[in-house]
Design a protein around this motif. Structure first.
Motif, mmCIF file in Angstrom:
data_model
loop_
_atom_site.group_PDB
_atom_site.id
_atom_site.type_symbol
_atom_site.label_atom_id
_atom_site.label_comp_id
_atom_site.label_asym_id
_atom_site.label_seq_id
_atom_site.Cartn_x
_atom_site.Cartn_y
_atom_site.Cartn_z
ATOM 1 N N HIS A 165 39.077 45.993 47.429
ATOM 2 C CA HIS A 165 37.682 45.968 47.887
ATOM 3 C C HIS A 165 36.839 46.944 47.071
ATOM 4 C CE1 HIS A 165 34.426 45.572 50.756
ATOM 5 N NE2 HIS A 165 34.484 46.826 51.099
ATOM 6 N N ARG A 166 37.334 48.170 46.945
ATOM 7 C CA ARG A 166 36.591 49.180 46.183
ATOM 8 C C ARG A 166 36.482 48.786 44.715
ATOM 9 N NH1 ARG A 166 38.277 55.259 47.438
ATOM 10 N NH2 ARG A 166 36.579 55.559 45.976
ATOM 11 N N LYS A 167 37.582 48.254 44.163
ATOM 12 C CA LYS A 167 37.605 47.886 42.751
ATOM 13 C C LYS A 167 36.588 46.772 42.471
ATOM 14 C CE LYS A 167 39.712 48.337 38.758
ATOM 15 N NZ LYS A 167 39.814 49.645 38.103
ATOM 16 N N VAL A 168 36.584 45.753 43.345
ATOM 17 C CA VAL A 168 35.683 44.618 43.121
ATOM 18 C C VAL A 168 34.231 45.077 43.207
ATOM 19 C CG1 VAL A 168 34.923 42.402 44.060
ATOM 20 C CG2 VAL A 168 37.349 42.911 43.918
ATOM 21 N N ILE A 169 33.940 45.905 44.234
ATOM 22 C CA ILE A 169 32.567 46.417 44.368
ATOM 23 C C ILE A 169 32.174 47.173 43.098
ATOM 24 C CG2 ILE A 169 31.123 48.069 45.608
ATOM 25 C CD1 ILE A 169 32.531 47.372 48.125
ATOM 26 N N ALA A 170 33.106 48.013 42.610
ATOM 27 C CA ALA A 170 32.812 48.809 41.416
ATOM 28 C C ALA A 170 32.557 47.910 40.213
ATOM 29 C CB ALA A 170 33.971 49.762 41.135
ATOM 30 N N ARG A 171 33.394 46.866 40.006
ATOM 31 C CA ARG A 171 33.228 46.003 38.845
ATOM 32 C C ARG A 171 31.910 45.237 38.918
ATOM 33 N NH1 ARG A 171 34.439 47.809 35.120
ATOM 34 N NH2 ARG A 171 34.589 45.899 33.914
ATOM 35 N N ILE A 172 31.520 44.801 40.142
ATOM 36 C CA ILE A 172 30.242 44.105 40.280
ATOM 37 C C ILE A 172 29.099 45.035 39.902
ATOM 38 C CG2 ILE A 172 28.651 43.052 41.952
ATOM 39 C CD1 ILE A 172 31.160 42.129 43.466
ATOM 40 N N GLN A 173 29.252 46.321 40.265
ATOM 41 C CA GLN A 173 28.199 47.287 39.968
ATOM 42 C C GLN A 173 28.382 47.934 38.596
ATOM 43 O OE1 GLN A 173 28.578 49.721 43.430
ATOM 44 N NE2 GLN A 173 27.430 48.328 44.732
ATOM 45 N N ILE A 218 39.389 35.952 50.940
ATOM 46 C CA ILE A 218 38.342 36.283 51.920
ATOM 47 C C ILE A 218 37.839 37.696 51.666
ATOM 48 C CG2 ILE A 218 37.886 36.643 54.365
ATOM 49 C CD1 ILE A 218 40.020 34.452 54.846
ATOM 50 N N LEU A 219 38.792 38.591 51.371
ATOM 51 C CA LEU A 219 38.398 39.973 51.118
ATOM 52 C C LEU A 219 37.460 40.074 49.914
ATOM 53 C CD1 LEU A 219 39.396 43.142 51.790
ATOM 54 C CD2 LEU A 219 39.892 42.829 49.395
ATOM 55 N N VAL A 220 37.787 39.329 48.847
ATOM 56 C CA VAL A 220 36.941 39.396 47.646
ATOM 57 C C VAL A 220 35.531 38.892 47.971
ATOM 58 C CG1 VAL A 220 36.622 38.461 45.335
ATOM 59 C CG2 VAL A 220 38.841 39.314 46.020
ATOM 60 N N SER A 221 35.456 37.836 48.799
ATOM 61 C CA SER A 221 34.120 37.352 49.182
ATOM 62 C C SER A 221 33.373 38.426 49.976
ATOM 63 C CB SER A 221 34.238 36.054 49.976
ATOM 64 O OG SER A 221 34.667 36.319 51.279
ATOM 65 N N LEU A 222 34.108 39.147 50.854
ATOM 66 C CA LEU A 222 33.477 40.240 51.608
ATOM 67 C C LEU A 222 33.004 41.342 50.653
ATOM 68 C CD1 LEU A 222 35.998 40.575 54.558
ATOM 69 C CD2 LEU A 222 33.577 40.116 54.827
ATOM 70 N N SER A 223 33.819 41.609 49.612
ATOM 71 C CA SER A 223 33.440 42.651 48.655
ATOM 72 C C SER A 223 32.146 42.286 47.952
ATOM 73 C CB SER A 223 34.542 42.847 47.619
ATOM 74 O OG SER A 223 35.773 43.008 48.245
ATOM 75 N N PHE A 224 32.007 40.975 47.617
ATOM 76 C CA PHE A 224 30.765 40.536 46.980
ATOM 77 C C PHE A 224 29.576 40.815 47.889
ATOM 78 C CE2 PHE A 224 33.115 38.536 43.667
ATOM 79 C CZ PHE A 224 32.201 38.387 42.633
ATOM 80 N N VAL A 225 29.709 40.483 49.183
ATOM 81 C CA VAL A 225 28.612 40.749 50.124
ATOM 82 C C VAL A 225 28.317 42.235 50.163
ATOM 83 C CG1 VAL A 225 27.864 40.565 52.517
ATOM 84 C CG2 VAL A 225 29.238 38.756 51.517
ATOM 85 N N CYS A 226 29.370 43.057 50.266
ATOM 86 C CA CYS A 226 29.181 44.510 50.366
ATOM 87 C C CYS A 226 28.547 45.078 49.097
ATOM 88 C CB CYS A 226 30.509 45.202 50.625
ATOM 89 S SG CYS A 226 31.191 44.877 52.243
ATOM 90 N N ALA A 227 28.946 44.532 47.932
ATOM 91 C CA ALA A 227 28.434 45.081 46.683
ATOM 92 C C ALA A 227 26.969 44.731 46.479
ATOM 93 C CB ALA A 227 29.251 44.552 45.512
ATOM 94 N N GLY A 254 35.518 52.032 38.571
ATOM 95 C CA GLY A 254 36.137 51.979 39.897
ATOM 96 C C GLY A 254 37.505 52.623 39.918
ATOM 97 N N PRO A 255 37.985 52.952 41.121
ATOM 98 C CA PRO A 255 39.297 53.585 41.253
ATOM 99 C C PRO A 255 40.403 52.544 41.070
ATOM 100 C CG PRO A 255 38.384 53.162 43.405
ATOM 101 C CD PRO A 255 37.347 52.726 42.427
ATOM 102 N N PRO A 256 41.649 52.979 40.777
ATOM 103 C CA PRO A 256 42.745 52.013 40.735
ATOM 104 C C PRO A 256 42.945 51.361 42.104
ATOM 105 C CG PRO A 256 43.577 54.265 40.688
ATOM 106 C CD PRO A 256 42.107 54.350 40.517
#
Lengths: 280, 69, 218
Positions: free
Chosen positions: A19-27, A239-248, A31-33
């Motif tokens: 979740h953190r990694k995906v948010i970081a890459r979108i932004q 599902i988690l990756v889709s949630l990460s997109f929303v959060c990012a 991001g952290p490992p």
């Protein structure tokens, strides 16, 4: 059973890391490992730990134990195909755990995290509507019977999409860095978690891993149906990756806006439940 | 007076073996899921926290804290 | 009709007035018991306040008498919640629920803070207004079915309770402290004494979780 429990903790933490990694890459940050949350637990668990002098000791320690215990129970309910009502109850109890974390230390940051957790209590009602719509469609609240119903009639995701959306939003409101995560926003340092350091924080992270796993697992099980393990884990990841997109892509709402949006969602879901109830 | 490390080691060992026992008894079919689940719900958080407390506890007295000038 | 959460594990009957445990209500009961034990065992925290714009912070002092009274009220609230979890008839359930509302106000009534007092006053009014649909719901149940026993209503030996009664019961419980009326409670959480204040939210959540079971089965 033990294997499932360990899998849930580790995979849940890994999901939070992803979740953190995906948010970081979108932004466009590195991001952290992805195993950062597992490392976090190890780090926190080796730190010197005590109970703050102003804290209410029994409650301060007790909520950590209760937090892990209730989500262990939730995992067992999902494994056993138990009642969705118990899962709903545990989800609501998590709110009490947040209050306990926030209020027990006496810290003003924790206290405001706790108070924000109280005002965002409306976020639980969509889950209740989702549960009741599922009950109306399937005539049962037991997860194994719902899965059997889906085997015969196709996934509930297609039969009752708004109920799936409601549960998706419920999971979203519990994700860190999301639009509704006002209870741990940075102007409150870490909100309700602020004063739980060292092994208490490590215990809380174990609970977070379990919680993420249970909520995503329950979502897949209830709205898509029984799947082989590898496919289940893969779908949870999707599902988690889709949630990460929303959060990012969404800013954190202000407490007032967060509660207003949750109330509007709740109202819409109630209307949907009434429509379903009249139609069936 | 037992050292904290020792106490935590005993607690971790005890709760860990209770968890393991419940899991094994469930797998071989002696315990049903509800009984094993109740044991696990009580023992698992105790195991997690006592294990962490065991890791965290120092074996000798700490430095004298800086008390200010 | 939706199945009761498994068969009752234990039933104690006095005619229409009865006590029963199902796996669901037993777990709710145990949670109420656990948090009441925490109230009994734990000492309240000391709240730390920050002076804005400075580095200074100070710990607030709360008098022992005030905390004693509030601990008593929290234990009463815990007992009322446990009563609401185990009672197997609609009337006792509503009675304990109304008691939860009263004790919730009691938990924060002794706090010397304007915000807390205002919130407690507003919540108290909502909770009092909530008792009307609550007892009205129970009255309609007994008038239309002739029994108050949840087990008998769930067993199908009595005619099902009318929808109006279920709606009134739910509305009454929501008035005792669920969203959206829950918002009035938020300021009550500023009060010191975390274990006591937590009983406010725990009791509301538990009676709400129980009323869902009640309206689904009757």
């Amino acid at each position: 059973m033990l294997a499932e429990l360990l899998l849930a903790v580790v995979y849940g933490l890994l999901l939070l890391g992803i979740h953190r990694k995906v948010i970081a890459r979108i932004q466009k940050r590195p991001g952290p490992p992805i195993w950062q949350e597992v490392l976090h637990i190890l780090k926190f668990s080796f730190k010197t730990t005590w109970v703050p002098a102003t804290a209410s000791g029994v409650l301060f320690v007790g909520v950590v134990i209760i937090a892990i215990a209730i989500w262990t129970a939730a995992l067992l309910v999902v494994i056993a195909g138990g009642s969705l009502m118990i899962l709903f109850g545990i989800y609501m109890l998590h709110k009490i755990v947040e209050h306990g974390f926030g209020l027990s230390s006496g810290s003003p940051y924790g206290k405001f995290g706790g108070v924000r957790s109280v005002i965002s209590a409306a976020s639980e009602i969509p889950l209740f509507v989702s549960v009741s719509v599922i009950a109306l469609f399937t005539g049962t609240l037991m997860i194994d019977e719902i899965v059997a119903f889906e085997g015969a009639n196709g996934p509930l995701l297609l039969l009752a999409p708004p109920a799936a959306i409601a549960m998706y939003l419920v999971i979203l409101s519990k994700m860190p860095f999301g639009p509704f995560s006002i209870v741990e926003s940075k102007e409150l340092v870490s909100g309700y978690k602020t004063e739980h350091f060292g092994i208490w924080r490590a215990g809380l992270e174990v609970c977070n891993g379990l919680k993420t796993f249970v909520l995503l697992n329950a979502f897949v099980l209830v709205f898509i149906g029984a799947l082989p393990l590898w496919l289940l884990l893969l779908l949870m990841l999707a599902i988690l990756v889709s949630l990460s997109f929303v959060c990012a892509l969404t800013p954190m709402l202000s407490p007032f806006d967060s509660v207003t949006v949750q109330m509007i969602i709740t109202g819409l879901m109630l209307v949907y439940a009434i429509v379903v109830w009249v139609m069936i | 007076m037992m050292a904290r490390k020792q106490k935590m080691a005993i607690l971790a060992l005890l709760s860990g073996s209770v968890c393991l026992l419940a899991g094994v008894l469930h797998t071989i079919g002696t315990f049903d899921l509800v009984a094993a689940g109740i044991v696990l719900i009580i023992a698992f958080p105790a195991f997690v926290l006592s294990l962490f407390a065991l890791w965290m506890a120092g074996e000798h007295a700490g430095d004298i804290p800086f008390m200010g000038y | 009709m939706i199945e009761l959460e498994g068969a009752p594990l234990f039933t104690l009957e006095f005619g229409d007035i009865l006590v029963y445990f199902t796996p669901y209500t037993a777990s709710l009961f145990l949670l109420a018991l656990l948090f009441t034990a925490i109230v009994v065992l734990s000492r309240p925290e000391r709240q730390v306040e920050i002076l804005f714009g400075t580095d200074a912070c100070y710990a607030k002092d709360t008098s022992i008498e005030e905390l004693r009274f509030r601990r008593f009220m929290s234990i009463a609230c815990g007992l009322a919640t446990m009563g609401a979890m185990v009672s197997g008839d609609v009337f006792d359930y509503t009675l304990f629920t109304a008691l939860v509302g009263v004790t919730n106000v009691g938990i924060v009534a002794a706090v010397k803070s304007r915000h807390v007092q205002n919130a407690a006053f507003q919540y108290g009014i909502v909770a009092l207004a909530g008792t009307l649909p609550l007892f009205g719901g129970a009255a309609i149940v007994v008038a239309s079915t002739g029994t108050l026993s949840i087990l008998r209503l769930a067993g199908g030996t009595a005619p099902g309770a009318p929808l109006l009664a279920k709606a009134l019961l739910t509305l009454g419980v929501m008035g005792e402290g669920m969203a959206p009326f829950y918002a009035a409670k938020a300021e009550m959480f500023r009060a010191p004494g975390a274990p006591y204040v937590i009983m406010c939210s725990l009791s509301s959540l538990l009676i709400f979780l129980r009323v869902i079971e009640v309206v689904l089965v009757i």
